[in-house]
Motif scaffolding. Structure first.
Motif, PDB file in Angstrom:
ATOM      1  N   SER A 145       1.725   4.168  -3.285  1.00  0.00           N
ATOM      2  CA  SER A 145       1.629   5.625  -3.239  1.00  0.00           C
ATOM      3  C   SER A 145       2.942   6.285  -3.653  1.00  0.00           C
ATOM      4  O   SER A 145       2.957   7.443  -4.040  1.00  0.00           O
ATOM      5  CB  SER A 145       1.214   6.069  -1.836  1.00  0.00           C
ATOM      6  N   ARG A 183      -5.185   4.151   4.941  1.00  0.00           N
ATOM      7  CA  ARG A 183      -5.491   5.571   4.782  1.00  0.00           C
ATOM      8  C   ARG A 183      -6.247   6.081   6.001  1.00  0.00           C
ATOM      9  O   ARG A 183      -5.982   7.154   6.512  1.00  0.00           O
ATOM     10  CB  ARG A 183      -6.316   5.788   3.515  1.00  0.00           C
ATOM     11  N   VAL A 216       0.846  -1.203   0.000  1.00  0.00           N
ATOM     12  CA  VAL A 216       0.000   0.000   0.000  1.00  0.00           C
ATOM     13  C   VAL A 216       0.881   1.253   0.000  1.00  0.00           C
ATOM     14  O   VAL A 216       0.642   2.213  -0.731  1.00  0.00           O
ATOM     15  CB  VAL A 216      -0.946  -0.014   1.217  1.00  0.00           C
ATOM     16  N   ALA A 223      -5.683  -0.868   1.732  1.00  0.00           N
ATOM     17  CA  ALA A 223      -5.386   0.522   1.364  1.00  0.00           C
ATOM     18  C   ALA A 223      -6.348   1.469   2.067  1.00  0.00           C
ATOM     19  O   ALA A 223      -5.947   2.519   2.587  1.00  0.00           O
ATOM     20  CB  ALA A 223      -5.476   0.693  -0.146  1.00  0.00           C
TER      21      ALA A 223
END
Lengths: 178, 378
Positions: free
Chosen positions: A51, B38, A47, B34
């Motif tokens: 990014s 976040r 993850v 994800a």
């Protein structure tokens, strides 16, 4: 070096994952010695890597960078707290081993080693993963761990000494040249 | 001989690699992870990056209970009952309230000397994966004024107290220089990437460490601080107490801090035991469907809210509240509830794995008692 190749510059994150996820998962499993922790770590790392992918993909060795992220994630203090339970849980250790007795000496060696590696401190476990599973040099390991080569050598020698001393004598002698 | 043992190690590692989890399953779980990451980055307890404007004038909120002091009565789930094997996202509030884990933790130790200019601004309690596990406490001293919305931002000097450690050597970073901390062997890792640390075990299954992150401190001061550490009989408390969580959820971590006692900020992370902790046993149970594989809630009480603007207006025990909705892909799995407590104080709940009714019930059961916070900023 085992970890640097495998992906060419300019690949998309999706292409990278498609091509290298299996390798990364196996690597994380050997580093952590805990398949569930490895799964957790790989997901978190991917993850984060996604990014940052525009920057990572331009690196000379994107896969090596991601593997470094895996080790760092494992050795972070929160992960160390989780990881410390690995050698202490009987159910975990039982999960490593076949229940049936194994009469092949070489396999006994390996099974005993499976248990013993689980008892190593996480940093030593990571160092032997990088040294023997990834076949990295001491210098490369030092670069990944962000420490001096002498520190890596210390971890390595301690790990080897611990494993060698703890391996049942009957099994150790089977490794002696005849 | 070395050659032989290296071969055995390689064979064992190859075998361990064969036991790696399914790459396909990991790949399939990436979108959900994800979203969770976040969420944790924005609202979590571990130094999340927050962008909200700081509110400088914090109001003192007297003892306040959103709901009754007694646990709320049994209610029927508002939503449709989730299928037992269904995803945690669809879970509705359970019909029974379980006793909640206490967030009060013995401080254990404290330094009697810290470098000039450092003040304690943060206490972070990480409860173990189960009731029998020992918590880890982190106390953080900072220079300057911490961010009002997120006091975890920025560097500092932290004292970590881990108790009940079966093998202290297992969690100590022994790579540094050997040092003596009041008769106990310690390890000092010098400045590297703006970080330095010293760790030691004073005995009885306890591991202490002082870590300097993004602050300038000499090795001699780091050692001086470590050598000033003595037992502390105090208790770390949290002004927020939860009396209800969805069935199977437990409090896992809590944080209290801020600029001053008046400007306190509290966060509690709760969820299924799987959240944030990995272990073979939990992983197996999750895969066998014995426990939910997800579900957590972050409850923040402070003077700012990081929830999106807008949302449906509703009432929670007489307080004005709103239910903002995110439409971006990662945000679609999150449920928000912002409750205006009065006096400029807001409670923000953000969850993955329960319904709005679940969040309302958590909020209704929350009790707030801002006492014992005089240490903040001292």
């Amino acid at each position: 070096m085992g970890g640097g190749g495998g992906v060419s510059e300019g690949v998309t994150f999706e292409e990278f994952v498609s091509a290298r996820l299996g390798v990364l998962v196996r690597y994380a499993t050997v580093v952590t010695w805990d398949p569930h922790l490895a799964e957790d770590i790989i997901q978190n790392v991917l993850v984060r890597a996604q990014s940052r992918w525009p920057r990572i993909s331009r690196m000379e060795a994107p896969e090596l960078y991601v593997k470094r992220m895996v080790v760092n994630e494992f050795l972070s203090w929160r992960r160390r707290r989780a990881a410390r339970t690995v050698p202490l849980t009987g159910e975990v250790l039982d999960g490593f081993l076949p229940s049936a007795p194994d009469h092949i000496v070489q396999r006994d060696d390996r099974d005993a080693m499976l248990r013993l590696i689980a008892t190593l401190p996480p940093r030593q476990r990571a160092v032997i993963a990088l040294r023997f599973y990834e076949d990295l040099t001491v210098d490369q390991i030092a670069e990944i761990l962000g420490c001096r080569t002498v520190t890596v050598r210390t971890h390595l020698s301690r790990a080897l000494a611990s494993l060698q001393n703890a391996l049942p004598a009957t099994l150790v002698t089977t490794g002696e040249p005849s | 001989m070395t050659r032989e043992i290296e071969d055995v190690i390689r064979a064992a590692q190859s075998r361990r690699a064969e036991q790696a989890p399914s790459a396909e399953r990991i790949r399939a779980g990436l979108p959900r992870r994800a979203a969770k990451v976040r969420n944790q980055r924005r609202y979590g307890l571990a130094g999340a990056v927050v962008a909200a404007a700081a509110v400088t004038a914090a109001a003192v909120v007297p003892s306040l209970a959103l709901g009754d002091r007694t646990p709320p009565a049994v209610v029927q789930p508002a939503g449709p009952a989730g299928s037992p094997s269904g995803p945690a996202k669809s879970a509705a509030p359970a019909t029974s309230a379980a006793p909640q884990r206490s967030l009060e933790v013995a401080l254990g130790f404290r330094p009697h000397w810290v470098p000039s200019g450092f003040r304690e601004h943060l206490r972070h309690v990480m409860l173990g994966a189960d009731d029998g596990a020992d918590p880890t406490l982190l106390r953080v001293w900072k220079t300057g004024v911490p961010d009002a919305a997120d006091p975890t931002k920025g560097g500092g000097l932290s004292l970590s107290v881990s108790t009940g450690v079966e093998d202290p050597a297992n969690i100590q970073d022994t790579s540094g220089e050997r040092v003596d901390i009041n008769g106990a062997p310690g390890f000092l890792s010098g400045a590297r990437d703006g970080k330095s640390s010293v760790s030691w075990s004073p005995g009885e299954g306890t591991v202490l460490s002082i870590d300097a992150s993004r602050v300038r401190i000499s090795e001699s001061d780091l050692l001086k601080m470590a050598r000033s550490v003595r037992p502390d009989t105090g208790v770390a408390t949290n002004p927020v107490r939860l009396t209800w969580l969805p069935d199977g959820w437990v409090s896992q971590a809590a944080l209290v801090g801020g600029r001053s006692a008046a400007g306190w900020h509290s966060e509690i992370l709760a969820g299924t035991p799987m959240t944030g902790v990995s272990s073979d046993v939990q992983g197996k149970e999750a895969k066998e469907g014995k426990v939910s594989t997800g579900g957590d809630v972050n409850i923040t009480v402070g003077t700012t809210s990081l929830a999106p603007a807008g949302g449906t207006i509703l009432t929670v025990n007489g307080w004005r509240a709103r239910n903002p909705v995110r439409t971006d892909l990662p945000g679609q799995s999150l449920t928000y509830l912002v409750v205006e407590l009065g006096g400029g104080r807001l409670m923000t709940l953000v969850s993955q794995g329960t319904t709005l009714d679940g969040l309302k019930r958590i909020a209704e059961g929350a009790e707030i008692e801002p006492s014992g916070l005089e240490w903040i900023g001292r």
